[in-house]
Structures are given as C-alpha cells and as structure tokens.
Write a protein that holds these residues in place. Structure first.
Motif, PDB file in Angstrom:
ATOM      1  N   UNK A   1      36.338   0.495 -71.238  1.00 15.40           N
ATOM      2  CA  UNK A   1      37.530  -0.153 -70.683  1.00 15.40           C
ATOM      3  C   UNK A   1      37.643  -1.589 -71.163  1.00 15.40           C
ATOM      4  N   UNK A   2      36.532  -2.301 -71.143  1.00  8.85           N
ATOM      5  CA  UNK A   2      36.547  -3.723 -71.524  1.00  8.85           C
ATOM      6  C   UNK A   2      36.842  -3.893 -73.007  1.00  8.85           C
ATOM      7  N   UNK A   3      36.243  -3.067 -73.830  1.00 10.37           N
ATOM      8  CA  UNK A   3      36.471  -3.188 -75.273  1.00 10.37           C
ATOM      9  C   UNK A   3      37.900  -2.799 -75.641  1.00 10.37           C
ATOM     10  N   UNK A   4      38.461  -1.821 -74.941  1.00 10.66           N
ATOM     11  CA  UNK A   4      39.823  -1.370 -75.237  1.00 10.66           C
ATOM     12  C   UNK A   4      40.847  -2.478 -74.985  1.00 10.66           C
ATOM     13  N   UNK A   5      40.520  -3.418 -74.096  1.00  5.68           N
ATOM     14  CA  UNK A   5      41.430  -4.537 -73.833  1.00  5.68           C
ATOM     15  C   UNK A   5      41.605  -5.431 -75.051  1.00  5.68           C
ATOM     16  N   UNK A   6      40.697  -5.325 -76.020  1.00  2.00           N
ATOM     17  CA  UNK A   6      40.744  -6.180 -77.204  1.00  2.00           C
ATOM     18  C   UNK A   6      41.542  -5.571 -78.353  1.00  2.00           C
ATOM     19  N   UNK A   7      42.089  -4.384 -78.151  1.00  3.69           N
ATOM     20  CA  UNK A   7      42.948  -3.798 -79.164  1.00  3.69           C
ATOM     21  C   UNK A   7      44.220  -4.629 -79.292  1.00  3.69           C
ATOM     22  N   UNK A   8      44.577  -4.992 -80.522  1.00  2.00           N
ATOM     23  CA  UNK A   8      45.784  -5.793 -80.694  1.00  2.00           C
ATOM     24  C   UNK A   8      46.981  -4.883 -80.983  1.00  2.00           C
ATOM     25  N   UNK A   9      48.150  -5.480 -81.101  1.00  2.00           N
ATOM     26  CA  UNK A   9      49.383  -4.714 -81.253  1.00  2.00           C
ATOM     27  C   UNK A   9      49.373  -3.890 -82.542  1.00  2.00           C
ATOM     28  N   UNK A  10      48.849  -4.448 -83.612  1.00  2.00           N
ATOM     29  CA  UNK A  10      48.814  -3.741 -84.882  1.00  2.00           C
ATOM     30  C   UNK A  10      47.892  -2.529 -84.809  1.00  2.00           C
TER      31      UNK A  10
ATOM     32  N   UNK B   1      40.677  11.430 -81.491  1.00  2.00           N
ATOM     33  CA  UNK B   1      40.305  10.721 -80.266  1.00  2.00           C
ATOM     34  C   UNK B   1      39.460   9.508 -80.615  1.00  2.00           C
ATOM     35  N   UNK B   2      39.784   8.373 -80.023  1.00  2.00           N
ATOM     36  CA  UNK B   2      38.995   7.158 -80.174  1.00  2.00           C
ATOM     37  C   UNK B   2      38.375   6.811 -78.833  1.00  2.00           C
ATOM     38  N   UNK B   3      37.056   6.704 -78.792  1.00  2.00           N
ATOM     39  CA  UNK B   3      36.335   6.371 -77.568  1.00  2.00           C
ATOM     40  C   UNK B   3      35.996   4.884 -77.559  1.00  2.00           C
ATOM     41  N   UNK B   4      36.358   4.214 -76.464  1.00  2.00           N
ATOM     42  CA  UNK B   4      36.010   2.806 -76.254  1.00  2.00           C
ATOM     43  C   UNK B   4      35.793   2.579 -74.761  1.00  2.00           C
TER      44      UNK B   4
ATOM     45  N   UNK C   1      36.045   9.412 -82.858  1.00  2.00           N
ATOM     46  CA  UNK C   1      35.551   8.165 -83.428  1.00  2.00           C
ATOM     47  C   UNK C   1      35.242   7.208 -82.277  1.00  2.00           C
ATOM     48  N   UNK C   2      34.618   6.097 -82.577  1.00  2.00           N
ATOM     49  CA  UNK C   2      34.338   5.125 -81.510  1.00  2.00           C
ATOM     50  C   UNK C   2      34.235   3.723 -82.087  1.00  2.00           C
ATOM     51  N   UNK C   3      34.510   2.753 -81.229  1.00  2.00           N
ATOM     52  CA  UNK C   3      34.255   1.346 -81.518  1.00  2.00           C
ATOM     53  C   UNK C   3      33.645   0.707 -80.283  1.00  2.00           C
ATOM     54  N   UNK C   4      32.750  -0.242 -80.499  1.00  2.00           N
ATOM     55  CA  UNK C   4      32.251  -1.078 -79.408  1.00  2.00           C
ATOM     56  C   UNK C   4      32.448  -2.528 -79.809  1.00  2.00           C
ATOM     57  N   UNK C   5      32.653  -3.381 -78.798  1.00  2.00           N
ATOM     58  CA  UNK C   5      32.934  -4.774 -79.072  1.00  2.00           C
ATOM     59  C   UNK C   5      34.368  -4.945 -79.545  1.00  2.00           C
TER      60      UNK C   5
ATOM     61  N   UNK D   1      44.477   9.466 -79.742  1.00  2.00           N
ATOM     62  CA  UNK D   1      44.362   9.331 -78.289  1.00  2.00           C
ATOM     63  C   UNK D   1      43.210   8.388 -77.950  1.00  2.00           C
ATOM     64  N   UNK D   2      43.475   7.435 -77.056  1.00  2.00           N
ATOM     65  CA  UNK D   2      42.424   6.522 -76.612  1.00  2.00           C
ATOM     66  C   UNK D   2      41.730   7.102 -75.396  1.00  2.00           C
ATOM     67  N   UNK D   3      40.427   7.279 -75.507  1.00  2.00           N
ATOM     68  CA  UNK D   3      39.617   7.766 -74.389  1.00  2.00           C
ATOM     69  C   UNK D   3      38.769   6.603 -73.896  1.00  2.00           C
ATOM     70  N   UNK D   4      39.174   6.006 -72.774  1.00  2.00           N
ATOM     71  CA  UNK D   4      38.423   4.888 -72.220  1.00  2.00           C
ATOM     72  C   UNK D   4      37.306   5.417 -71.324  1.00  2.00           C
TER      73      UNK D   4
END
Length: 337
Positions: free
Chosen positions: A116-125, A111-114, A81-85, A136-139
């Motif tokens: 490096x910059x977008x991954x910094x916006x992941x919150x604790x929840x 696997x979640x693809x993001x 899967x992936x997210x941007x922003x 697994x986070x794939x930066x």
C-alpha cells in the motif's frame, strides 16, 4: 551434471531454455536472432562450464512442452510482476511483450504487486502506462512476512524477494507466472502456464550456480501455500552454515548467492519438503508435505537479465551489460577470446 560451452551459456542468457536432459533448447522466453547468438559466441568461444547443481541436482530436467501437452488446451493465466520502494523511471519496460501473449481462447492478465505504501509513489505517467496495458494493481499489506524470524535491518534483499510470496494466493487462475520486470518477452511462454496448471511448481536454477533463481517461478495458486510460507518464515531461522531451518544447502555444497533472501527461502521451503522445517510449515497450512510437485527447467544460467542479450553486449564495459560481465567474472571467463 551438465556441460555447456560458454557461447551456449550466453545463448541461454538471451532467453533460450534447455528443457531436456540432452540440452536441446526450446525458446520459451525470448526468440533471439541467430546473429545475436553468433556474435555472443565471439565473446567467450571455447570455454566450458560445468554445472552439477542445475535442475536441483538431477540428471533429467522437466520437459516443459511435454508437460504442457498433457494439460488443458485453454486456461485463465496471469503474468505477475512486483516493485518495492519507489518505482523506477524505467517502469515495466517490457510489459508489451507480456500483453501480446495469445493462445487461442486462453486469457492472460497482467498483475503488478506492491505494498500500500509503495503504491502511493506511483506517478501519473506510471499509472497511465498501467492503464495502457491493462495492468491490474494488487496492493498488499506487507513485503516481508509478519513475525519473520530472520529479518536483518539492512543490506538485505528480503523486501524485494518476499513480496512475491503473495503470488501464491492469487486465486481465480489456472496458473500464474512471476517474472522480474527486466525480462523481455518475444516468444510464446504458454507451455510454462499449461504445465504449472497441472500442479507443477516451476523454477530454474541461477546464473552463479545458486539452486534457484528468484526471477521466475510458475505455479497453480493456492492460499494454503502462502500460509505454509508464512509459517516457515515465522519458525525457520537462517544460518549461512546450515541454511533455512537447518535444512542444509543440497544440492549445492554450501551457501550460494541470495541464500539468505528469496532464492534460499523458496528452495528450502519448496524443494526440501522432506526436511522438518518445511514439513512443519506444510502441515500447519493443511498441506501434505511432499504433495507439491516442484520441478526445475534446465538452464545453466537461469533467468538472466534478458534485455542484456549477448548480441547487444559486445562492449561489456557499458552499464547495461553489467550482468553478463558479472557472470563471466564468476566463471573466470575472459570478456573476449
């Protein structure tokens, strides 16, 4: 060419793949209740849709189950899967369905693809949800390929589409399958993986007769394929008249939705290996043009937003049913009949 009643098209919108030329449907994405299909049929009974570009314009589409039957009985697979922003509040809403996939001794990673910059916006929840389902986070370094020739600065879906090119290079798996995060899994999708593991690049056509729906693809990972995509991005310009690298829009008569983004890019690179732009990219990556076996699963409405199944969208005015409404509008089908 394929004919299908609008009620059947809405069944496809609930996740039923038609994987044979006679449109005998096998549900590879979601097992929908018969009541949902019946209720959805009420929305658009009696209207027919003609699709001459489905499955890349060929009469007989790939029989995925037959393809899978000739493969290895077990494998190491990955849902991607992936997210941007900024990640949305409704984060990985249907991840449990993917996490519950089983097939004997086969293994399924998530696997979640993001970037490096977008991954910094992941919150604790969101991080907790990933941990709960062992995602697994794939930066990665980029969303849009570096030195991409066609790169509009605004009003472009490139970032969200092209970040998924990284799926090509996820080594260590017999097959990987990319799915949009709003696709709900309730059935067995193992045949897709087993078929892709045999060397088939699998896609489906889209809901507005676009040649390819970027919301799903499955392949056997190969870093050389990513290198071919990077070379294609660097050298092939885009034109609404002639497509990517002047390769044309066949099997469509002309431009289709998303042609300037991933849907057009993937189709021109993967399905037009006989065209100069794709050939040059494959050769630069050390691949023989035409060596990648690209086939499509027959599904008139492609991989639509499966949560918005017809049975849950009797009231097509609510926001969550916008996708089905847009499809009906595209085909000039009344919202009720």
């Amino acid at each position: 060419a394929a004919y299908i009643a609008a009620s059947g098209a809405l069944l496809n919108a609930s996740g039923a793949f038609c994987i044979s030329g006679d449109h005998n449907c096998t549900n590879l994405l979601q097992t929908g209740a018969k009541s949902n299909a019946a209720r959805g049929a009420e929305v658009a009974r009696g209207f027919e849709i003609y699709c001459e570009t489905c499955c890349n314009g060929v009469d007989d589409c790939l029989d995925v189950e037959a393809c899978a039957g000739g493969g290895l009985p077990t494998g190491k697979y990955a849902f991607v899967f992936s997210y941007t922003g900024k990640p949305p509040e409704k984060f990985l809403p249907f991840i449990q369905g993917a996490a519950n996939q089983t097939d004997g001794s086969s293994t399924f990673d998530l696997i979640l693809i993001m970037t490096h910059e977008d991954a910094k916006q992941l919150d604790a929840q969101q991080k907790q949800r990933m941990e709960q389902y062992n995602v697994q986070l794939k930066e990665v370094d980029w969303a849009v390929p570096p030195n991409m020739k066609f790169h509009p600065k605004e009003n472009w879906c490139g970032n969200q589409d092209f970040v998924r090119l990284h799926v090509f290079a996820l080594e260590g798996y017999d097959a990987v399958a990319y799915y949009d995060t709003d696709i709900e899994f309730q059935g067995d999708v193992t045949p897709v993986f087993r078929c892709a593991a045999r060397g088939h690049f699998l896609t489906t056509s889209g809901g507005a007769q676009e040649a390819l729906n970027i919301g799903f693809f499955a392949t056997k990972p190969n870093p050389q394929l990513l290198q071919a995509a990077l070379a294609f991005a660097r050298e092939a310009n885009f034109s609404k008249e002639t497509g990517w690298g002047g390769s044309g829009w066949d099997p469509n008569p002309d431009y289709y939705v998303g042609g300037e983004c991933g849907q057009g890019f993937f189709h021109h690179l993967i399905y037009k290996q006989g065209q100069q732009a794709s050939q040059m990219a494959f050769k630069e990556a050390g691949l023989v043009p035409g060596s990648l076996v690209a086939q499509q699963i027959d599904d008139v409405f492609g991989i639509t937003r499966l949560k918005m199944i017809a049975g849950d969208c009797l009231d097509l005015t609510v926001p969550r049913c916008e996708h089905i409404t847009s499809l009906l509008d595209h085909w000039d089908i009344p919202a009720s009949a």
